[in-house]
Structures are given as C-alpha cells and as structure tokens.
Design a protein around this motif. Sequence first.
Motif, PDB file in Angstrom:
ATOM      1  N   PRO A 177       9.174  61.868   0.394  1.00 32.90           N
ATOM      2  CA  PRO A 177       9.024  60.460   0.569  1.00 32.90           C
ATOM      3  C   PRO A 177       9.919  59.893  -0.755  1.00 32.90           C
ATOM      4  O   PRO A 177       9.794  59.124  -0.622  1.00 32.90           O
ATOM      5  CB  PRO A 177       7.497  61.003  -0.092  1.00 32.90           C
ATOM      6  CG  PRO A 177       7.179  61.879   0.539  1.00 32.90           C
ATOM      7  CD  PRO A 177       8.109  62.772   0.841  1.00 32.90           C
ATOM      8  N   PHE A 178      10.014  60.536  -2.125  1.00 41.23           N
ATOM      9  CA  PHE A 178      10.768  60.281  -2.649  1.00 41.23           C
ATOM     10  C   PHE A 178      12.046  59.584  -2.934  1.00 41.23           C
ATOM     11  O   PHE A 178      12.702  59.124  -3.019  1.00 41.23           O
ATOM     12  CB  PHE A 178      10.337  61.185  -4.340  1.00 41.23           C
ATOM     13  CG  PHE A 178       9.305  62.222  -4.873  1.00 41.23           C
ATOM     14  CD1 PHE A 178       8.238  60.861  -4.456  1.00 41.23           C
ATOM     15  CD2 PHE A 178       8.869  62.745  -4.721  1.00 41.23           C
ATOM     16  CE1 PHE A 178       6.711  61.254  -4.623  1.00 41.23           C
ATOM     17  CE2 PHE A 178       7.699  63.340  -4.372  1.00 41.23           C
ATOM     18  CZ  PHE A 178       6.869  62.454  -4.958  1.00 41.23           C
ATOM     19  N   VAL A 179      12.664  60.760  -1.818  1.00 38.85           N
ATOM     20  CA  VAL A 179      13.672  60.535  -1.837  1.00 38.85           C
ATOM     21  C   VAL A 179      14.465  59.380  -0.620  1.00 38.85           C
ATOM     22  O   VAL A 179      15.329  58.932  -1.300  1.00 38.85           O
ATOM     23  CB  VAL A 179      14.720  61.871  -1.272  1.00 38.85           C
ATOM     24  CG1 VAL A 179      15.971  61.655  -0.121  1.00 38.85           C
ATOM     25  CG2 VAL A 179      14.803  63.158  -1.450  1.00 38.85           C
ATOM     26  N   GLN A 180      13.189  59.713   0.438  1.00 39.92           N
ATOM     27  CA  GLN A 180      13.349  57.933   1.396  1.00 39.92           C
ATOM     28  C   GLN A 180      12.808  56.603   0.585  1.00 39.92           C
ATOM     29  O   GLN A 180      13.916  55.977   0.367  1.00 39.92           O
ATOM     30  CB  GLN A 180      12.224  57.854   2.231  1.00 39.92           C
ATOM     31  CG  GLN A 180      12.238  59.135   3.116  1.00 39.92           C
ATOM     32  CD  GLN A 180      11.537  59.207   4.104  1.00 39.92           C
ATOM     33  OE1 GLN A 180      10.478  59.699   3.985  1.00 39.92           O
ATOM     34  NE2 GLN A 180      11.181  59.750   5.259  1.00 39.92           N
ATOM     35  N   ASP A 181      11.896  56.786  -0.372  1.00 39.59           N
ATOM     36  CA  ASP A 181      12.171  55.623  -1.322  1.00 39.59           C
ATOM     37  C   ASP A 181      13.384  55.207  -2.208  1.00 39.59           C
ATOM     38  O   ASP A 181      14.362  54.213  -2.185  1.00 39.59           O
ATOM     39  CB  ASP A 181      10.800  55.850  -1.805  1.00 39.59           C
ATOM     40  CG  ASP A 181      10.708  54.614  -3.118  1.00 39.59           C
ATOM     41  OD1 ASP A 181      10.477  53.633  -2.327  1.00 39.59           O
ATOM     42  OD2 ASP A 181      10.157  54.406  -3.639  1.00 39.59           O
ATOM     43  N   ALA A 182      14.069  56.406  -2.645  1.00 44.30           N
ATOM     44  CA  ALA A 182      15.214  56.032  -3.674  1.00 44.30           C
ATOM     45  C   ALA A 182      16.210  55.609  -2.855  1.00 44.30           C
ATOM     46  O   ALA A 182      17.045  55.213  -3.011  1.00 44.30           O
ATOM     47  CB  ALA A 182      15.016  56.936  -3.609  1.00 44.30           C
ATOM     48  N   LEU A 183      16.595  56.020  -1.517  1.00 41.17           N
ATOM     49  CA  LEU A 183      17.470  55.185  -1.003  1.00 41.17           C
ATOM     50  C   LEU A 183      17.496  54.577  -0.320  1.00 41.17           C
ATOM     51  O   LEU A 183      18.886  53.111  -0.203  1.00 41.17           O
ATOM     52  CB  LEU A 183      17.477  56.715   0.584  1.00 41.17           C
ATOM     53  CG  LEU A 183      18.181  58.245   0.602  1.00 41.17           C
ATOM     54  CD1 LEU A 183      18.431  59.152   1.673  1.00 41.17           C
ATOM     55  CD2 LEU A 183      19.548  58.208  -0.033  1.00 41.17           C
ATOM     56  N   ASN A 184      16.433  53.875   0.261  1.00 41.04           N
ATOM     57  CA  ASN A 184      15.966  52.824   0.373  1.00 41.04           C
ATOM     58  C   ASN A 184      16.425  51.841  -0.857  1.00 41.04           C
ATOM     59  O   ASN A 184      17.325  50.787  -0.246  1.00 41.04           O
ATOM     60  CB  ASN A 184      14.451  52.065   0.893  1.00 41.04           C
ATOM     61  CG  ASN A 184      13.907  53.079   2.618  1.00 41.04           C
ATOM     62  OD1 ASN A 184      15.255  52.419   3.440  1.00 41.04           O
ATOM     63  ND2 ASN A 184      13.054  53.180   2.712  1.00 41.04           N
ATOM     64  N   LYS A 185      16.178  51.499  -1.281  1.00 40.13           N
ATOM     65  CA  LYS A 185      16.203  51.030  -3.242  1.00 40.13           C
ATOM     66  C   LYS A 185      17.532  50.580  -2.837  1.00 40.13           C
ATOM     67  O   LYS A 185      18.155  49.727  -3.384  1.00 40.13           O
ATOM     68  CB  LYS A 185      15.517  51.260  -4.445  1.00 40.13           C
ATOM     69  CG  LYS A 185      13.638  51.337  -3.882  1.00 40.13           C
ATOM     70  CD  LYS A 185      13.280  51.376  -5.122  1.00 40.13           C
ATOM     71  CE  LYS A 185      12.088  51.475  -5.113  1.00 40.13           C
ATOM     72  NZ  LYS A 185      11.250  51.768  -6.023  1.00 40.13           N
ATOM     73  N   ALA A 186      18.278  52.179  -3.289  1.00 40.39           N
ATOM     74  CA  ALA A 186      19.907  52.080  -3.499  1.00 40.39           C
ATOM     75  C   ALA A 186      20.870  51.241  -2.612  1.00 40.39           C
ATOM     76  O   ALA A 186      21.828  50.698  -2.721  1.00 40.39           O
ATOM     77  CB  ALA A 186      19.890  53.357  -3.440  1.00 40.39           C
ATOM     78  N   LEU A 187      19.978  51.297  -0.993  1.00 34.77           N
ATOM     79  CA  LEU A 187      21.063  49.956  -0.141  1.00 34.77           C
ATOM     80  C   LEU A 187      20.389  49.166   0.068  1.00 34.77           C
ATOM     81  O   LEU A 187      21.337  48.518   1.072  1.00 34.77           O
ATOM     82  CB  LEU A 187      20.745  51.336   1.169  1.00 34.77           C
ATOM     83  CG  LEU A 187      21.479  52.819   1.586  1.00 34.77           C
ATOM     84  CD1 LEU A 187      20.992  53.059   2.542  1.00 34.77           C
ATOM     85  CD2 LEU A 187      22.699  52.621   1.178  1.00 34.77           C
ATOM     86  N   SER A 188      18.813  48.718  -0.549  1.00 30.31           N
ATOM     87  CA  SER A 188      19.219  46.979  -0.084  1.00 30.31           C
ATOM     88  C   SER A 188      19.924  46.216  -0.179  1.00 30.31           C
ATOM     89  O   SER A 188      20.076  45.353   0.453  1.00 30.31           O
ATOM     90  CB  SER A 188      17.537  47.784  -0.851  1.00 30.31           C
ATOM     91  OG  SER A 188      16.587  47.742  -0.097  1.00 30.31           O
ATOM     92  N   PRO A 189      20.505  46.753  -2.097  1.00 31.21           N
ATOM     93  CA  PRO A 189      20.901  45.793  -2.236  1.00 31.21           C
ATOM     94  C   PRO A 189      22.579  44.860  -1.235  1.00 31.21           C
ATOM     95  O   PRO A 189      22.907  44.331  -1.254  1.00 31.21           O
ATOM     96  CB  PRO A 189      21.535  45.344  -3.974  1.00 31.21           C
ATOM     97  CG  PRO A 189      20.743  46.504  -4.703  1.00 31.21           C
ATOM     98  CD  PRO A 189      20.478  47.492  -2.565  1.00 31.21           C
ATOM     99  N   ILE A 190      23.135  46.344  -0.912  1.00 29.99           N
ATOM    100  CA  ILE A 190      24.074  46.103   0.196  1.00 29.99           C
ATOM    101  C   ILE A 190      24.264  45.381   0.877  1.00 29.99           C
ATOM    102  O   ILE A 190      24.805  44.563   1.355  1.00 29.99           O
ATOM    103  CB  ILE A 190      25.063  47.623  -0.374  1.00 29.99           C
ATOM    104  CG1 ILE A 190      26.664  47.232   1.007  1.00 29.99           C
ATOM    105  CG2 ILE A 190      23.849  48.822   0.456  1.00 29.99           C
ATOM    106  CD1 ILE A 190      27.804  46.298  -0.134  1.00 29.99           C
ATOM    107  N   LEU A 191      23.114  45.796   1.528  1.00 30.77           N
ATOM    108  CA  LEU A 191      22.472  45.216   3.795  1.00 30.77           C
ATOM    109  C   LEU A 191      22.700  44.455   2.413  1.00 30.77           C
ATOM    110  O   LEU A 191      22.759  42.688   3.906  1.00 30.77           O
ATOM    111  CB  LEU A 191      21.629  45.359   3.137  1.00 30.77           C
ATOM    112  CG  LEU A 191      21.700  47.479   3.853  1.00 30.77           C
ATOM    113  CD1 LEU A 191      20.245  48.340   3.928  1.00 30.77           C
ATOM    114  CD2 LEU A 191      22.021  48.282   5.465  1.00 30.77           C
TER     115      LEU A 191
END
Length: 261
Positions: A177-191
């Motif tokens: 769950p922590f990995v999923q949250d971190a990946l979402n936050k990291a990819l949100s700006p480029i999206l």
Amino acid sequence: MQNVIDIHWWQLVLFSLTLIIPYYINQHYQLGLLKETLISLTRMTLQLILIGIYLELLFELNSVWINLAWMFAMVLVGGSAIINKVQFPKRIVLLPIILSLVAGLIPLMAILIFGIIQPDPFYHARYMIPLAGMLLGNSISSNIICLQSYYSALQERWPEYQAALALGASPSDATKPFVQDALNKALSPILATMATTGLVTIPGMMTGQILGGASPIVAIKYQLMIMLAIFVMMSMTITVSLWLVAKRSISVEGKPQVSLA
C-alpha cells in the motif's frame, strides 16, 4: 525559417534587474530565502556558463568515450542529488538509485538514438547529451517525491505494516500500500503536465527548437518523443529504485533501517 537570434550579455544583465520583484517578496514576507536565492542564482549562472563552454568542446571532439563518460557522470550526480535531498544513508540507497537510473536511461537512449533520431555518428554529442540530461533531470524530482512519500507513509502507518506482518504477510506485501501511494504521488505531476501540454503550456524543448528556427511541426514531433520518453523513464526509475531501496532498507526483522526523522 530564420537563424537563431543571439542575446547579448548586457541584455541578460539588464533582464536580471527583474530579480528585484522576488527580492521584494522575500523581504516583505520575511521568507528568509535571500541567502539561498543568491547561492542558487550564482551556482546556476556559473554552472550554465561552464557547461556551455564544455558542450562547445564536447560537440567539437564528439568522442563516443567522452560522451559515455559524461553520461555516467550525470547519472552519479543525479543519484547523489536524490540522496542528499531525501537525506537517506548512502550505504543503503546509492547503488539502488544509480542502478535504477541506468536501467531506465540505457534502453530508452538506445531506442531514441538507434531507432528514431538515428544521428550520424550514432554517438553525436548534440543529441546524446541533451536527451540524457532531460531524461535524468526529470527523473530526479520524481524519485525524490517517490522515496519521501514511501518512507513518510511507512513511518506514519507503521502499526498497519506490523499488523499485516502479524497476519502472515511478507514484508513486500505489507509495504505494497505504501508503494502504491508513493508511485501515485510521484507520477501525478507528469500526468498533469501531459494533460495540459499544448493547451496551457508550450514545453521548453518545443519552444527552444522554434526559437532556434525549426518548423513548429518538427518541434512538436520532438516534444512528443521526449515527453513519452520522460514518462517511461520516470515510471521505470521510480519503480526500480523504490523496489531496490525498500528491500535494502527493511531488515530481516521487518524493521525499517532508514528514518526521515
């Protein structure tokens, strides 16, 4: 198309007077950023002048070994920048981060150089160095966001992690769950950037090519190429670095060996 319009140094000096505006904001709101701003501006100016001189020499020499050595140096500096920003022990995260940057950079550069742009020679510094720089530069910020988010969430939700272990989950499953949250936050700006590119913003690479005299259609094709490459590079590097760092930073007992405190 017209040739590039040169900018005189005295014009840049005059334009720098616009820095009065952020200086006033800093003083008025007592942000305490004056020293950091001066250091950053000085470093940026010196670094850009030096890299400009170096790139002139690099383009003239155009050696495959020098180009590869410069790319390797960029990877090392980028990896160190990530570690210094998130303040993780280098002994745990340096190698994983370097490996993740290399794992993302090498295959993408091979596809861009050999499959799409096809410069002659293939190691042409005018293409190899700027492309590598754009890919690595964008990956640095995403890795910082990803790693900071992961360890912050792990610390804040530590009882949840322990409960998952107690129920028989492996450390990798417990941290998912922590990995999923971190990946979402990291990819949100480029999206968000991709969603508004062309409508709200005209990206730097496209702007630079148009100002340099290239056709807008050619500039668009290059911009599409680099945006796709940046998104793939960011996705690869943050996933690999997070996977490797998480494995190295969780002890045999399942406890984190890295603290953000």
